[in-house]
Design a protein around this motif. Structure first.
Motif, mmCIF file in Angstrom:
data_model
loop_
_atom_site.group_PDB
_atom_site.id
_atom_site.type_symbol
_atom_site.label_atom_id
_atom_site.label_comp_id
_atom_site.label_asym_id
_atom_site.label_seq_id
_atom_site.Cartn_x
_atom_site.Cartn_y
_atom_site.Cartn_z
ATOM 1 N N GLY A 64 -5.757 1.099 -13.727
ATOM 2 C CA GLY A 64 -5.166 2.224 -13.017
ATOM 3 C C GLY A 64 -6.169 2.863 -12.081
ATOM 4 O O GLY A 64 -7.176 2.251 -11.711
ATOM 5 N N PRO A 65 -5.930 4.115 -11.686
ATOM 6 C CA PRO A 65 -6.804 4.766 -10.710
ATOM 7 C C PRO A 65 -8.190 5.057 -11.268
ATOM 8 O O PRO A 65 -8.361 5.298 -12.468
ATOM 9 N N ALA A 163 -7.943 -1.536 -1.285
ATOM 10 C CA ALA A 163 -6.871 -0.767 -0.661
ATOM 11 C C ALA A 163 -5.527 -1.253 -1.178
ATOM 12 O O ALA A 163 -5.199 -2.427 -1.048
ATOM 13 N N GLU A 164 -4.768 -0.342 -1.766
ATOM 14 C CA GLU A 164 -3.432 -0.663 -2.239
ATOM 15 C C GLU A 164 -2.463 0.329 -1.620
ATOM 16 O O GLU A 164 -2.649 1.548 -1.733
ATOM 17 N N ASP A 169 2.461 11.225 -2.083
ATOM 18 C CA ASP A 169 2.403 11.867 -3.398
ATOM 19 C C ASP A 169 1.351 11.195 -4.271
ATOM 20 O O ASP A 169 0.572 11.864 -4.962
ATOM 21 N N ASP A 170 1.319 9.867 -4.252
ATOM 22 C CA ASP A 170 0.326 9.141 -5.035
ATOM 23 C C ASP A 170 -1.082 9.416 -4.508
ATOM 24 O O ASP A 170 -2.041 9.511 -5.275
ATOM 25 N N ALA A 171 -1.222 9.532 -3.182
ATOM 26 C CA ALA A 171 -2.536 9.785 -2.579
ATOM 27 C C ALA A 171 -3.085 11.150 -2.998
ATOM 28 O O ALA A 171 -4.277 11.292 -3.259
ATOM 29 N N VAL A 186 -3.831 3.483 2.431
ATOM 30 C CA VAL A 186 -2.876 2.821 3.323
ATOM 31 C C VAL A 186 -1.486 3.347 2.984
ATOM 32 O O VAL A 186 -1.029 3.221 1.848
ATOM 33 N N ASP A 187 -0.837 3.976 3.965
ATOM 34 C CA ASP A 187 0.485 4.553 3.746
ATOM 35 C C ASP A 187 1.508 3.453 3.465
ATOM 36 O O ASP A 187 1.636 2.498 4.238
ATOM 37 N N LYS A 188 2.227 3.591 2.373
ATOM 38 C CA LYS A 188 3.168 2.554 1.945
ATOM 39 C C LYS A 188 4.349 2.415 2.905
ATOM 40 O O LYS A 188 4.907 1.328 3.077
ATOM 41 N N GLU A 189 4.737 3.525 3.540
ATOM 42 C CA GLU A 189 5.906 3.497 4.418
ATOM 43 C C GLU A 189 5.572 2.976 5.818
ATOM 44 O O GLU A 189 6.365 2.275 6.429
ATOM 45 N N THR A 190 4.383 3.352 6.321
ATOM 46 C CA THR A 190 4.031 2.979 7.696
ATOM 47 C C THR A 190 3.020 1.849 7.779
ATOM 48 O O THR A 190 2.813 1.287 8.847
ATOM 49 N N ALA A 191 2.362 1.531 6.638
ATOM 50 C CA ALA A 191 1.313 0.508 6.576
ATOM 51 C C ALA A 191 0.116 0.878 7.449
ATOM 52 O O ALA A 191 -0.694 0.012 7.802
#
Length: 218
Positions: A64-65, A163-164, A169-171, A186-191
């Motif tokens: 995990g983190p 980088a995942e 919210d997670d950031a 790395v933003d999950k929605e915009t990459a």
């Protein structure tokens, strides 16, 4: 669980190493999957910083983190106590987050709103800092290197992280776990490569990069 103690610009005595092991005894209870705790002890030689001349950084590596805490004090044991208190609190928060919840809402009862993205971080007339020659390429996650800025006392430390893609919210959660005022992800929605940073109060800002830069070195 392995505990690795290293000193930067200082020698770490066996007695202090034993104190570290004793004070980190709760880590396995709060984080059963913890595999290693990295303990970095730094001594500051600058007499103007005598009240914070000893710094202790704690990093828990588990599934995990990564969870991190650091503190500075006049004496080494005092810095260790402060850092351990911060670490234990973040481990408790991480443990509580893993518990199942019926509704994923904010503490005010409403769904968390998207964080605002600020366009201008630097003032228009702010001058750029002197550039530093790039060091040898970092190849493995966790690798780090320090580079001096010419003849100045400034030292730049670079480190390579995995980088995942994750949500804002997670950031925010990850940033709180490492105790930083900023977090690169790395933003999950915009990459897009993004930096989350703290502003005043409970306000945050996000800077995202357009990675389609014509002058980028690939």
């Amino acid at each position: 669980m392995e505990i690795v103690v290293v000193g930067r610009h200082t020698v770490v005595a066996d007695r202090f190493r034993q104190q570290v092991e004793d004070k980190l005894s709760k880590v396995e209870l709060l984080a059963p999957t913890a595999m290693r705790v990295d303990v970095e002890v730094t001594h500051e030689n600058n007499p103007r910083m005598s009240e914070k001349r000893e710094r202790v950084e704690l990093t828990v590596r588990a599934k995990g983190p990564v969870i991190r805490a650091e503190a500075s004090a006049e004496d080494r044991v005092g810095a260790l106590d402060l850092a351990v208190d911060k670490l234990n609190e973040r481990l408790r928060r991480a443990r509580d987050k893993r518990k199942p919840h019926r509704n994923h809402t904010s503490k005010h009862g409403a769904a968390a709103a998207p964080l605002p993205i600020e366009d201008n971080v630097l003032a228009p007339d702010e001058e750029a800092e002197p550039q530093v020659a790039a060091p040898a390429a970092l190849t493995e996650p966790g690798d780090s290197v320090e580079t001096s800025m010419g003849d100045s006392p400034v030292v730049i430390r670079q480190k390579l992280h995995e980088a995942e893609p994750m949500t804002l919210d997670d950031a925010v959660y990850e940033m709180e776990m490492v105790g930083h005022d900023f977090y690169l992800f790395v933003d999950k929605e915009t990459a897009r490569p993004s930096v989350l940073y703290k502003r005043k109060g409970w306000s945050f800002g996000v800077v995202q990069l357009d990675d389609a830069c014509a002058g980028a070195v690939k």
